[in-house]
Design a protein around this motif. Structure first.
Motif, PDB file in Angstrom:
ATOM      1  N   PHE A 245      -1.033  -6.833 -10.970  1.00 63.69           N
ATOM      2  CA  PHE A 245      -0.151  -5.825 -11.529  1.00 63.69           C
ATOM      3  C   PHE A 245       0.502  -4.437 -10.723  1.00 63.69           C
ATOM      4  CE2 PHE A 245      -1.122  -1.238 -12.808  1.00 63.69           C
ATOM      5  CZ  PHE A 245      -0.566  -1.707 -14.350  1.00 63.69           C
ATOM      6  N   ALA A 246       1.252  -4.245 -11.351  1.00 64.24           N
ATOM      7  CA  ALA A 246       2.318  -3.105 -10.203  1.00 64.24           C
ATOM      8  C   ALA A 246       2.105  -1.831 -11.328  1.00 64.24           C
ATOM      9  CB  ALA A 246       3.583  -3.330  -9.757  1.00 64.24           C
ATOM     10  N   TYR A 247       2.616  -1.105 -10.183  1.00 65.99           N
ATOM     11  CA  TYR A 247       2.086   0.327 -11.652  1.00 65.99           C
ATOM     12  C   TYR A 247       3.477   1.629 -10.779  1.00 65.99           C
ATOM     13  CZ  TYR A 247       1.552   5.640 -12.688  1.00 65.99           C
ATOM     14  OH  TYR A 247       2.251   6.668 -13.087  1.00 65.99           O
ATOM     15  N   PHE A 248       4.141   1.773 -11.488  1.00 62.31           N
ATOM     16  CA  PHE A 248       5.536   2.441 -10.089  1.00 62.31           C
ATOM     17  C   PHE A 248       6.018   3.303 -11.428  1.00 62.31           C
ATOM     18  CE2 PHE A 248       6.112  -1.441  -8.038  1.00 62.31           C
ATOM     19  CZ  PHE A 248       5.751  -1.198  -6.886  1.00 62.31           C
ATOM     20  N   SER A 249       5.391   4.798 -10.899  1.00 63.97           N
ATOM     21  CA  SER A 249       5.591   5.946 -11.891  1.00 63.97           C
ATOM     22  C   SER A 249       6.931   6.410 -11.696  1.00 63.97           C
ATOM     23  CB  SER A 249       4.433   7.094 -12.074  1.00 63.97           C
ATOM     24  OG  SER A 249       4.251   7.782 -10.953  1.00 63.97           O
TER      25      SER A 249
ATOM     26  N   SER B  61      -5.940  -8.931 -13.223  1.00 67.70           N
ATOM     27  CA  SER B  61      -5.669  -8.761 -11.786  1.00 67.70           C
ATOM     28  C   SER B  61      -6.919  -9.524 -10.596  1.00 67.70           C
ATOM     29  CB  SER B  61      -5.353  -7.285 -11.619  1.00 67.70           C
ATOM     30  OG  SER B  61      -4.652  -7.048 -12.154  1.00 67.70           O
ATOM     31  N   ARG B  62      -6.007  -9.271  -9.362  1.00 74.02           N
ATOM     32  CA  ARG B  62      -6.491 -10.472  -8.360  1.00 74.02           C
ATOM     33  C   ARG B  62      -6.148  -8.854  -6.762  1.00 74.02           C
ATOM     34  NH1 ARG B  62      -6.648 -15.893  -5.398  1.00 74.02           N
ATOM     35  NH2 ARG B  62      -6.849 -15.115  -2.983  1.00 74.02           N
ATOM     36  N   MET B  63      -4.571  -8.254  -7.387  1.00 78.81           N
ATOM     37  CA  MET B  63      -3.893  -7.026  -6.298  1.00 78.81           C
ATOM     38  C   MET B  63      -3.756  -6.089  -7.275  1.00 78.81           C
ATOM     39  SD  MET B  63      -2.345  -7.974  -3.256  1.00 78.81           S
ATOM     40  CE  MET B  63      -0.316  -7.925  -3.821  1.00 78.81           C
ATOM     41  N   ILE B  64      -3.304  -4.798  -6.702  1.00 73.69           N
ATOM     42  CA  ILE B  64      -2.370  -4.062  -7.675  1.00 73.69           C
ATOM     43  C   ILE B  64      -1.474  -3.262  -6.674  1.00 73.69           C
ATOM     44  CG2 ILE B  64      -4.546  -1.999  -6.977  1.00 73.69           C
ATOM     45  CD1 ILE B  64      -3.563  -0.539  -9.858  1.00 73.69           C
ATOM     46  N   VAL B  65      -0.092  -2.959  -7.165  1.00 77.55           N
ATOM     47  CA  VAL B  65       1.069  -2.458  -6.154  1.00 77.55           C
ATOM     48  C   VAL B  65       0.970  -1.565  -6.452  1.00 77.55           C
ATOM     49  CG1 VAL B  65       2.791  -3.194  -5.215  1.00 77.55           C
ATOM     50  CG2 VAL B  65       1.322  -5.567  -5.748  1.00 77.55           C
ATOM     51  N   HIS B  66       1.458  -0.373  -6.168  1.00 80.87           N
ATOM     52  CA  HIS B  66       1.711   0.995  -5.971  1.00 80.87           C
ATOM     53  C   HIS B  66       3.034   1.718  -5.324  1.00 80.87           C
ATOM     54  CE1 HIS B  66      -1.464   1.646  -3.822  1.00 80.87           C
ATOM     55  NE2 HIS B  66      -2.156   1.116  -5.200  1.00 80.87           N
ATOM     56  N   SER B  67       2.629   2.936  -5.585  1.00 83.45           N
ATOM     57  CA  SER B  67       2.811   3.762  -4.455  1.00 83.45           C
ATOM     58  C   SER B  67       2.061   4.924  -3.635  1.00 83.45           C
ATOM     59  CB  SER B  67       3.749   4.690  -4.879  1.00 83.45           C
ATOM     60  OG  SER B  67       5.424   4.239  -6.007  1.00 83.45           O
ATOM     61  N   SER B  68       0.392   4.690  -3.881  1.00 83.30           N
ATOM     62  CA  SER B  68       0.265   5.293  -3.158  1.00 83.30           C
ATOM     63  C   SER B  68       0.024   6.468  -3.494  1.00 83.30           C
ATOM     64  CB  SER B  68      -0.091   4.983  -1.803  1.00 83.30           C
ATOM     65  OG  SER B  68      -1.642   4.963  -1.129  1.00 83.30           O
ATOM     66  N   GLN B  69      -0.441   6.273  -5.611  1.00 84.12           N
ATOM     67  CA  GLN B  69      -0.390   8.028  -5.957  1.00 84.12           C
ATOM     68  C   GLN B  69      -2.414   7.882  -6.386  1.00 84.12           C
ATOM     69  OE1 GLN B  69       1.407   4.784  -6.995  1.00 84.12           O
ATOM     70  NE2 GLN B  69       3.043   6.163  -8.374  1.00 84.12           N
ATOM     71  N   ASN B  70      -2.640   8.971  -6.263  1.00 81.45           N
ATOM     72  CA  ASN B  70      -3.887   9.043  -5.655  1.00 81.45           C
ATOM     73  C   ASN B  70      -4.927   9.117  -7.617  1.00 81.45           C
ATOM     74  OD1 ASN B  70      -5.896  11.032  -4.550  1.00 81.45           O
ATOM     75  ND2 ASN B  70      -6.490  11.288  -6.586  1.00 81.45           N
TER      76      ASN B  70
ATOM     77  N   ALA C 161       4.192   0.930  -1.413  1.00 84.69           N
ATOM     78  CA  ALA C 161       5.373   1.769  -0.988  1.00 84.69           C
ATOM     79  C   ALA C 161       5.566   2.333  -1.307  1.00 84.69           C
ATOM     80  CB  ALA C 161       6.173   0.453  -1.458  1.00 84.69           C
ATOM     81  N   PRO C 162       4.990   3.867  -0.064  1.00 83.24           N
ATOM     82  CA  PRO C 162       5.069   5.111  -0.153  1.00 83.24           C
ATOM     83  C   PRO C 162       6.288   5.298   0.067  1.00 83.24           C
ATOM     84  CG  PRO C 162       3.344   4.031   2.019  1.00 83.24           C
ATOM     85  CD  PRO C 162       4.082   3.413   1.046  1.00 83.24           C
ATOM     86  N   GLN C 163       6.168   6.436  -0.883  1.00 82.66           N
ATOM     87  CA  GLN C 163       7.735   7.499  -1.053  1.00 82.66           C
ATOM     88  C   GLN C 163       7.674   8.548  -0.646  1.00 82.66           C
ATOM     89  OE1 GLN C 163      10.171   5.411  -2.990  1.00 82.66           O
ATOM     90  NE2 GLN C 163       8.578   3.750  -2.684  1.00 82.66           N
ATOM     91  N   HIS C 164       6.673   9.519   0.246  1.00 79.66           N
ATOM     92  CA  HIS C 164       6.883  10.611   0.328  1.00 79.66           C
ATOM     93  C   HIS C 164       5.493  10.526   1.611  1.00 79.66           C
ATOM     94  CE1 HIS C 164       4.241  12.329  -2.388  1.00 79.66           C
ATOM     95  NE2 HIS C 164       4.919  11.346  -3.581  1.00 79.66           N
TER      96      HIS C 164
ATOM     97  N   LEU D 237      -5.935  -2.416   1.466  1.00 78.64           N
ATOM     98  CA  LEU D 237      -4.149  -1.866   1.211  1.00 78.64           C
ATOM     99  C   LEU D 237      -3.941  -2.301   2.653  1.00 78.64           C
ATOM    100  CD1 LEU D 237      -3.211   0.595  -0.624  1.00 78.64           C
ATOM    101  CD2 LEU D 237      -2.247   0.659   1.440  1.00 78.64           C
ATOM    102  N   ARG D 238      -2.017  -3.367   1.426  1.00 75.90           N
ATOM    103  CA  ARG D 238      -1.954  -3.232   3.195  1.00 75.90           C
ATOM    104  C   ARG D 238      -0.571  -2.597   3.071  1.00 75.90           C
ATOM    105  NH1 ARG D 238      -2.678  -8.674   4.856  1.00 75.90           N
ATOM    106  NH2 ARG D 238      -4.392  -8.411   4.786  1.00 75.90           N
ATOM    107  N   ARG D 239       0.401  -1.713   3.830  1.00 78.21           N
ATOM    108  CA  ARG D 239       1.787  -0.545   3.630  1.00 78.21           C
ATOM    109  C   ARG D 239       2.921  -1.458   3.916  1.00 78.21           C
ATOM    110  NH1 ARG D 239       2.061   3.562   7.375  1.00 78.21           N
ATOM    111  NH2 ARG D 239       0.281   2.359   8.774  1.00 78.21           N
TER     112      ARG D 239
END
Length: 396
Positions: free
Chosen positions: A229-233, A290-299, A315-318, A334-336
């Motif tokens: 599952f991926a969440y990119f806001s 889900s087995r894994m979740i992908v995002h930008s590491s929002q809180n 995939a941190p953006q800031h 988590l893996r960056r």
């Protein structure tokens, strides 16, 4: 009940609006609540719990000098410097706009997420001020200097004493008392820190209980899911390498990407094995499928992943997201993704390695057992109780 102004001045993504929505929902009196948002693309998420929603004054980010010198943001104080806190004239204008709004709406309480000038305006008027949000963006007052949060980025460009002077010049313009330290701009009547202690840069300095992050937890832990599952806001998927890596994965994928551009959304919609969701996915479905979740590491989404016991990749953006990701990485869950990958296959390899790692799955399930009790708090009741203590006017 006094009139309440919900304020948002800076940051991207829908999480800030969702956070303010939780405050409005807890109060349960839309006719007494206004929301001033500096960005309106997610206003629809709060309109049903507020009487009026309108555009508010936003902070301005200026990172040109920093980029020219190749210097990353070392601390929250440095970030505030990039947002205009070195300029007393800008602060006078910004605080002035919020003062006029508070007076025009006859507000007795201001609750702000990433809204330091709005809350300074409230304090300058003698109006109750409460901060809400993730711990990273809601530091405690009383710090002699904002600390360096990531050792890799420690060079400072600004003098906090000079920024304190700029703030005090703006406050003096409105006849308000000065602050002693720069961090004292966060000396509110209360701080509703919506975070896990494991993700807070300042856990030792907190004097009030944490509230759960702005995320739900599933009723139980699941282990049979196979989806990613991926969440990119925001615009993360405008990065062609990240998008191509995600599309290449050999696993069923589900994505909610409200900020993705038209080209990225078209590719996602056409890709085999990818389900593009049009609206937020219920947490129980995320946890079960889900087995894994992908995002930008929002809180919020990071905390949701911890509560679900899922492996994660980010995939941190800031810098805030980088801080969050490193904290979760230290927990083994988590893996960056590398920031300067030469090709999409490099990112894809990291994602599939995280997806297949049994060690990460075990660590994620173990961490979930420690954080899930935090989510058992009745958030609405806790918010109302805390605001009642501030205002003494909300009833039982």
């Amino acid at each position: 009940m006094p009139r309440v102004l919900l304020a948002w001045e800076g940051g991207a993504g829908r999480g800030h609006v969702v956070t303010l929505r939780s405050v409005a929902a807890a109060l349960g009196a839309p006719e007494h609540i206004d929301a001033a948002l500096y960005r309106m693309e997610h206003a629809g998420e709060i309109e049903d719990v507020c009487g009026t929603v309108f555009r508010g004054a936003g902070l301005r980010y200026d990172g040109e000098g920093r980029r020219a010198r190749g210097v990353k943001t070392a601390s929250w104080g440095e970030f505030l410097g990039d947002l205009g806190f070195r300029d007393p004239d800008f602060l006078k204008t910004q605080i002035g706009w919020w003062r006029e709004t508070i007076l025009a709406r006859r507000c007795g309480l201001v609750v702000g997420d990433y809204a330091p000038c709005a809350l300074l305006a409230a304090r300058s008027l003698g109006v109750k001020a409460v901060g809400v949000g993730a711990g990273y963006g809601l530091p405690p007052p009383g710090l002699d200097i904002f600390p360096v949060l990531i050792e890799d980025y420690s060079e400072r460009l600004y003098d906090e004493s000079e920024m304190t002077g700029a703030v005090n010049a703006a406050l003096a313009h409105y006849g308000a008392p000065p602050v002693s330290r720069f961090s004292d701009i966060y000396a509110y009547d209360d701080q509703l820190v919506r975070s896990l202690p494991q993700l807070d840069p300042y856990p030792q300095a907190r004097t009030a209980p944490y509230l759960p992050p702005v995320a739900d937890a599933p009723q139980r832990l699941y282990s049979e899911g196979d989806e990613i599952f991926a969440y990119f806001s925001t615009s993360e998927l405008d990065d062609p390498l990240l998008l191509d890596a995600f599309l290449s994965l050999d696993a069923p994928r589900r994505v909610f990407a409200p900020g993705a551009g038209a080209q990225a959304r078209e590719k996602l919609a056409r890709a085999p094995g990818v389900t593009l969701e049009a609206r937020p996915v219920p947490v129980e479905e995320i946890a079960r499928r889900s087995r894994m979740i992908v995002h930008s590491s929002q809180n919020g989404i990071l905390a949701l992943g911890l509560a679900c016991g899922l492996s994660q990749a980010a995939a941190p953006q800031h810098l805030e997201q980088e801080f969050n990701a490193r904290k979760a990485e230290s927990l083994g869950v988590l893996r960056r993704l590398p920031r300067r990958a030469a090709e999409a296959s490099v990112l894809g390899d990291v994602l599939m390695d995280a997806y297949e790692s049994q060690e990460m799955r075990r660590a994620a399930q173990a961490v979930a057992q420690t954080v899930r009790p935090v989510f058992e708090v009745d958030v609405s009741q806790a918010i109302r109780t805390r605001l009642d203590a501030v205002m003494r006017a909300f009833g039982p």
